[in-house]
Motif scaffolding. Structure first.
Motif, PDB file in Angstrom:
ATOM      1  N   GLY A 178     -65.049  20.823  22.310  1.00  0.00           N
ATOM      2  CA  GLY A 178     -64.926  21.225  23.720  1.00  0.00           C
ATOM      3  C   GLY A 178     -65.164  22.720  23.891  1.00  0.00           C
ATOM      4  O   GLY A 178     -66.061  23.296  23.274  1.00  0.00           O
ATOM      5  N   SER A 208     -66.767  13.956  18.004  1.00  0.00           N
ATOM      6  CA  SER A 208     -66.121  13.492  19.220  1.00  0.00           C
ATOM      7  C   SER A 208     -65.755  12.034  19.019  1.00  0.00           C
ATOM      8  O   SER A 208     -66.302  11.376  18.128  1.00  0.00           O
ATOM      9  CB  SER A 208     -67.116  13.618  20.391  1.00  0.00           C
ATOM     10  OG  SER A 208     -66.694  12.868  21.507  1.00  0.00           O
ATOM     11  N   ARG A 209     -64.839  11.554  19.852  1.00  0.00           N
ATOM     12  CA  ARG A 209     -64.605  10.104  19.861  1.00  0.00           C
ATOM     13  C   ARG A 209     -65.815   9.391  20.465  1.00  0.00           C
ATOM     14  O   ARG A 209     -65.937   8.188  20.360  1.00  0.00           O
ATOM     15  CB  ARG A 209     -63.325   9.807  20.657  1.00  0.00           C
ATOM     16  CG  ARG A 209     -62.064  10.314  19.969  1.00  0.00           C
ATOM     17  CD  ARG A 209     -60.886  10.347  20.896  1.00  0.00           C
ATOM     18  NE  ARG A 209     -61.106  11.295  21.988  1.00  0.00           N
ATOM     19  CZ  ARG A 209     -60.290  11.481  23.003  1.00  0.00           C
ATOM     20  NH1 ARG A 209     -59.174  10.774  23.085  1.00  0.00           N
ATOM     21  NH2 ARG A 209     -60.569  12.362  23.955  1.00  0.00           N
ATOM     22  N   HIS A 210     -66.688  10.178  21.088  1.00  0.00           N
ATOM     23  CA  HIS A 210     -67.914   9.630  21.688  1.00  0.00           C
ATOM     24  C   HIS A 210     -69.088  10.528  21.286  1.00  0.00           C
ATOM     25  O   HIS A 210     -69.611  11.286  22.111  1.00  0.00           O
ATOM     26  CB  HIS A 210     -67.789   9.595  23.218  1.00  0.00           C
ATOM     27  CG  HIS A 210     -66.475   9.042  23.688  1.00  0.00           C
ATOM     28  ND1 HIS A 210     -66.200   7.701  23.688  1.00  0.00           N
ATOM     29  CD2 HIS A 210     -65.352   9.665  24.125  1.00  0.00           C
ATOM     30  CE1 HIS A 210     -64.963   7.508  24.116  1.00  0.00           C
ATOM     31  NE2 HIS A 210     -64.421   8.686  24.383  1.00  0.00           N
ATOM     32  N   LYS A 227     -52.101  15.936  19.981  1.00  0.00           N
ATOM     33  CA  LYS A 227     -52.890  14.919  19.274  1.00  0.00           C
ATOM     34  C   LYS A 227     -53.041  15.226  17.787  1.00  0.00           C
ATOM     35  O   LYS A 227     -53.685  14.460  17.052  1.00  0.00           O
ATOM     36  CB  LYS A 227     -54.290  14.798  19.904  1.00  0.00           C
ATOM     37  CG  LYS A 227     -54.275  14.476  21.382  1.00  0.00           C
ATOM     38  CD  LYS A 227     -53.609  13.145  21.654  1.00  0.00           C
ATOM     39  CE  LYS A 227     -53.590  12.834  23.157  1.00  0.00           C
ATOM     40  NZ  LYS A 227     -52.746  11.671  23.474  1.00  0.00           N
ATOM     41  N   GLU A 286     -51.799  12.455  15.292  1.00  0.00           N
ATOM     42  CA  GLU A 286     -52.648  11.252  15.391  1.00  0.00           C
ATOM     43  C   GLU A 286     -53.995  11.462  14.666  1.00  0.00           C
ATOM     44  O   GLU A 286     -54.454  10.597  13.910  1.00  0.00           O
ATOM     45  CB  GLU A 286     -52.843  10.993  16.893  1.00  0.00           C
ATOM     46  CG  GLU A 286     -53.859   9.993  17.301  1.00  0.00           C
ATOM     47  CD  GLU A 286     -53.992   9.998  18.845  1.00  0.00           C
ATOM     48  OE1 GLU A 286     -52.987  10.165  19.577  1.00  0.00           O
ATOM     49  OE2 GLU A 286     -55.138   9.848  19.322  1.00  0.00           O
ATOM     50  N   CYS A 332     -55.378  25.337  17.908  1.00  0.00           N
ATOM     51  CA  CYS A 332     -54.619  24.607  18.945  1.00  0.00           C
ATOM     52  C   CYS A 332     -53.396  25.368  19.448  1.00  0.00           C
ATOM     53  O   CYS A 332     -52.698  26.021  18.676  1.00  0.00           O
ATOM     54  CB  CYS A 332     -54.191  23.253  18.400  1.00  0.00           C
ATOM     55  SG  CYS A 332     -55.572  22.283  17.765  1.00  0.00           S
TER      56      CYS A 332
HETATM   57  N1  LIG Z   1     -59.790  26.686  26.534  1.00  0.00           N
HETATM   58  C1  LIG Z   1     -59.453  27.848  25.954  1.00  0.00           C
HETATM   59  O1  LIG Z   1     -59.829  28.942  26.449  1.00  0.00           O
HETATM   60  C2  LIG Z   1     -58.660  27.848  24.671  1.00  0.00           C
HETATM   61  C3  LIG Z   1     -58.556  29.048  23.973  1.00  0.00           C
HETATM   62  C4  LIG Z   1     -57.936  29.077  22.745  1.00  0.00           C
HETATM   63  C5  LIG Z   1     -57.359  27.920  22.228  1.00  0.00           C
HETATM   64  N2  LIG Z   1     -57.420  26.767  22.936  1.00  0.00           N
HETATM   65  C6  LIG Z   1     -56.777  25.578  22.333  1.00  0.00           C
HETATM   66  O2  LIG Z   1     -57.747  24.949  21.501  1.00  0.00           O
HETATM   67  C7  LIG Z   1     -57.637  23.524  21.619  1.00  0.00           C
HETATM   68  C8  LIG Z   1     -58.927  22.988  22.228  1.00  0.00           C
HETATM   69  O3  LIG Z   1     -59.061  23.571  23.500  1.00  0.00           O
HETATM   70  P1  LIG Z   1     -60.362  23.347  24.395  1.00  0.00           P
HETATM   71  O4  LIG Z   1     -60.190  24.180  25.605  1.00  0.00           O
HETATM   72  O5  LIG Z   1     -61.578  23.499  23.560  1.00  0.00           O
HETATM   73  O6  LIG Z   1     -60.171  21.830  24.810  1.00  0.00           O
HETATM   74  P2  LIG Z   1     -61.247  20.822  25.393  1.00  0.00           P
HETATM   75  O7  LIG Z   1     -62.408  21.542  25.952  1.00  0.00           O
HETATM   76  O8  LIG Z   1     -60.498  19.865  26.249  1.00  0.00           O
HETATM   77  O9  LIG Z   1     -61.737  20.055  24.075  1.00  0.00           O
HETATM   78  C9  LIG Z   1     -60.812  19.371  23.297  1.00  0.00           C
HETATM   79  C10 LIG Z   1     -61.513  18.257  22.576  1.00  0.00           C
HETATM   80  O10 LIG Z   1     -60.507  17.496  21.891  1.00  0.00           O
HETATM   81  C11 LIG Z   1     -60.982  16.185  21.771  1.00  0.00           C
HETATM   82  N3  LIG Z   1     -59.852  15.258  21.814  1.00  0.00           N
HETATM   83  C12 LIG Z   1     -58.989  15.032  22.821  1.00  0.00           C
HETATM   84  N4  LIG Z   1     -58.101  14.095  22.470  1.00  0.00           N
HETATM   85  C13 LIG Z   1     -58.421  13.710  21.214  1.00  0.00           C
HETATM   86  C14 LIG Z   1     -57.894  12.760  20.320  1.00  0.00           C
HETATM   87  N5  LIG Z   1     -56.840  11.995  20.641  1.00  0.00           N
HETATM   88  N6  LIG Z   1     -58.477  12.626  19.124  1.00  0.00           N
HETATM   89  C15 LIG Z   1     -59.545  13.383  18.786  1.00  0.00           C
HETATM   90  N7  LIG Z   1     -60.112  14.304  19.599  1.00  0.00           N
HETATM   91  C16 LIG Z   1     -59.540  14.458  20.796  1.00  0.00           C
HETATM   92  C17 LIG Z   1     -61.916  15.923  22.950  1.00  0.00           C
HETATM   93  O11 LIG Z   1     -63.064  15.344  22.400  1.00  0.00           O
HETATM   94  P3  LIG Z   1     -63.671  13.923  22.876  1.00  0.00           P
HETATM   95  O12 LIG Z   1     -63.050  13.577  24.196  1.00  0.00           O
HETATM   96  O13 LIG Z   1     -65.116  14.215  22.956  1.00  0.00           O
HETATM   97  O14 LIG Z   1     -63.330  12.995  21.764  1.00  0.00           O
HETATM   98  C18 LIG Z   1     -62.240  17.305  23.503  1.00  0.00           C
HETATM   99  O15 LIG Z   1     -63.606  17.620  23.472  1.00  0.00           O
HETATM  100  C19 LIG Z   1     -56.422  23.258  22.490  1.00  0.00           C
HETATM  101  O16 LIG Z   1     -55.288  23.058  21.671  1.00  0.00           O
HETATM  102  C20 LIG Z   1     -56.286  24.536  23.307  1.00  0.00           C
HETATM  103  O17 LIG Z   1     -54.952  24.777  23.727  1.00  0.00           O
HETATM  104  C21 LIG Z   1     -58.091  26.689  24.142  1.00  0.00           C
END
Ligand SMILES: NC(=O)c1ccc[n+]([C@@H]2O[C@H](COP(=O)([O-])OP(=O)(O)OC[C@H]3O[C@@H](n4cnc5c(N)ncnc54)[C@H](OP(=O)(O)O)[C@@H]3O)[C@@H](O)[C@H]2O)c1
Length: 211
Positions: free
Chosen positions: A9, A30-32, A70, A73, A91
């Motif tokens: 993501g 990804s799951r997809h 997650k 899991e 995370c």
């Molecule tokens: N956004 C930010 O600016 C930021 C900055 C620093 C750290 N973070 C942290 O880094 C982590 C990721 O953040 P993000 O913003 O990149 O999130 P994101 O854009 O929502 O991406 C997270 C990814 O996790 C995957 N996912 C969700 N549920 C899952 C499951 N049950 N099993 C396996 N894969 C799963 C999804 O992939 P699919 O749906 O494609 O499977 C999704 O693409 C989070 O913990 C967040 O708090 C975020």
């Protein structure tokens, strides 16, 4: 290096793009995986898409960038593939998204968010990194020349793993501040000293020193 990305993501996707640009072989997952075609196209010939298991298996280093809740899991599903490898944990614990597992760590100042990852992947060398930077800054401020770089804090219990991660972050144009072990990583957590505060290495060292 072969690098597997679990969670492609905002953070995993942008980090993977930079790693591919730096010449590493990246497997986004990804799951997809079929939905990752645009990302893979953008990353070019050094990238491909696969399942979470394929990314965990193919990477000699693995990036975990999924919702905090997650983590157990996903560890159940692919933990065995990460044995003996460096695992970058990006995370953050957000109770509103991640529920009780995040609430518990937020409420107890003696707990560390990344301990969940360490406990869930006991045979991996976990390095906390990239959790403090907003994804827009990760996307836009990589590959800056020396002297105008942002710094990223990292923490981990194994020096060799931290060296590996430090080298990767240097390659994509960030400076690095090693804040110590996972026990020392409070300063990297949500709303703490280094959370979402773009700083140079000098500014970061000064902030760390004045604590
Ligand atoms: N956004 C930010 O600016 C930021 C900055 C620093 C750290 N973070 C942290 O880094 C982590 C990721 O953040 P993000 O913003 O990149 O999130 P994101 O854009 O929502 O991406 C997270 C990814 O996790 C995957 N996912 C969700 N549920 C899952 C499951 N049950 N099993 C396996 N894969 C799963 C999804 O992939 P699919 O749906 O494609 O499977 C999704 O693409 C989070 O913990 C967040 O708090 C975020």
């Amino acid at each position: 290096m072969n690098i597997g990305i679990i969670g492609s993501g905002h953070i995993g996707g942008n980090f993977g793009l930079h790693l591919a640009k730096a010449g590493h072989q990246v497997m986004f997952s990804s799951r997809h995986p079929e939905q990752l075609a645009d990302l893979v196209r953008q990353a070019g010939s050094n990238a491909q898409a696969g399942t979470i298991a394929q990314a965990a298996d193919s990477g000699s280093l693995v990036v975990l960038s999924i919702p905090y809740g997650k983590i157990p899991e996903v560890a159940e599903q692919v933990g065995t593939f990460v044995h003996g490898k460096t695992l970058i944990d990006t995370c953050n614990a957000y109770p509103q998204r991640d529920g009780e597992i995040a609430e518990r760590v937020r409420q107890n100042p003696d707990l560390r968010e990344t301990q969940l990852t360490v406990d869930s992947f006991p045979m991996a060398s976990v390095v906390k990194a990239l959790n403090t930077i907003y994804f827009v800054n990760l996307r836009d401020y990589a590959f800056r020349p020396e002297g105008s770089r942002y710094a990223l804090p990292i923490a981990g219990n194994r020096e060799t793993a931290k060296k590996e991660v430090t080298d990767l972050l240097h390659e994509i144009g960030f400076d690095v501040l090693d804040v110590g072990s996972i026990a020392d990583s409070k300063v990297m957590e949500v709303d703490q000293l280094f959370y979402n505060k773009p700083m140079s290495l000098q500014e970061m060292q000064k902030a760390a020193g004045s604590r």
